[in-house]
Motif scaffolding. Structure first.
Motif: not given
Length: 297
Positions: A39-46, A226-238
């Motif tokens: 998860l940390v690696h996907r949050a900091r690609p490269g 766990w499901s995958g990297p965070a998307t750059t699109r804004p998340s809907p209100p929760r």
């Protein structure tokens, strides 16, 4: 230099992040920590991210550090200070990679407080429950003080007392804290796990006899993170858990209500300048005419 090569050069100059965990005999615990590394690696690609252990598990920190090139930052994956933070880990770094930068341990921290509150909420915490912050324990007074500081932060977040208790070394012991709270007015006793991953001490918390025990802090394979990297699109209100506060970084600002319309402007009063004027008609009844401008003097 092209933008692509610039990005590659920056990634090459970025330090390698080494997550230094304690180690566990639990296969599930090792899987959770490996998933946290991903998860940390996907949050900091490269950027290169490595997971190493101080003891029990492999690979060992003393084996990973010498094999890394370039700058290195070591992050203790520990929720409090103690022997491993102040003596064990610095000694390994001094012997094997003295140029490495060592960060502070993960806790206590306000971000962890929010995570603990959400874990309790998902486990079914009620407003009338008494709460214990359950930690592994340590012979280092500074480590115990860190856990008690984390308990005070959680107490503020939950707006109720939170008792720090320990599964091994440290006072009060977890069974003692449970007995004391069961003699009080609370109908149930909940334990917030102050552990990073499943393992021996998480099992001891779950078998303590508490009415409710939250999950450990790191995300598990069934969690949303766990499901995958965070998307750059804004998340809907929760919906925010009741135990969260406005200072919680996970608090999402609700969407603007666009159904509200601008209220109409009030009608001008009769007889005012620029308003309506009444004139007398032939029948004597008042008739409304359009607004008239001011007469020139």
């Amino acid at each position: 230099m092209t933008p692509g090569r610039t990005a590659a050069a920056r990634a090459a100059d970025a330090p390698t992040l080494v997550m230094a965990a304690h180690g566990t005999r639990s296969t599930h615990g090792e899987e959770v920590l490996a998933g946290l590394r991903d998860l940390v690696h996907r949050a900091r690609p490269g950027h290169r991210v490595e997971l190493a252990y101080l003891e029990i598990s492999a690979p060992k920190l003393e084996e990973v550090l010498p094999a890394l090139g370039g700058p290195v930052v070591v992050v203790p994956m520990l929720l409090a200070g103690g022997y491993h933070v102040h003596i064990d880990l610095p000694g390994i770094v001094a012997r094997t990679r003295p140029d490495a930068v060592v960060a502070r341990p993960l806790g206590p921290h306000a971000l962890l407080t929010g995570l603990l509150a959400r874990r309790l909420d998902r486990a079914g915490l009620r407003a009338t429950d008494a709460v214990i912050l359950g930690a592994a324990g340590s012979s280092d007074p500074g480590a115990l003080a860190d856990v008690r500081a984390a308990a005070r932060l959680l107490s503020v977040r939950l707006s109720r007392p939170v008792t720090a208790a320990f599964a091994s070394a440290g006072a009060p012991a977890l069974p003692e804290a449970l007995d004391r709270l069961r003699s009080g007015p609370a109908p149930r006793v909940a334990v917030a796990s102050y552990l990073l991953a499943p393992g021996f001490f998480q099992t001891r918390l779950e078998e303590s006899g508490a009415d409710l025990v939250s999950a450990s802090s790191a995300p598990t394979p069934t969690s949303r993170a766990w499901s995958g990297p965070a998307t750059t699109r804004p998340s809907p209100p929760r919906r925010v858990p009741p135990c969260a506060s406005r200072s919680d970084p996970a608090l999402i600002r609700p969407a603007r209500d666009r159904s509200r319309r601008t209220p109409p402007a009030p009608e001008p009063r009769a007889g005012s300048r620029g308003g309506v004027r009444r004139r007398r008609g032939s029948g004597g009844a008042g008739q409304v005419s359009l607004p008239v401008s001011r007469r020139r003097r």
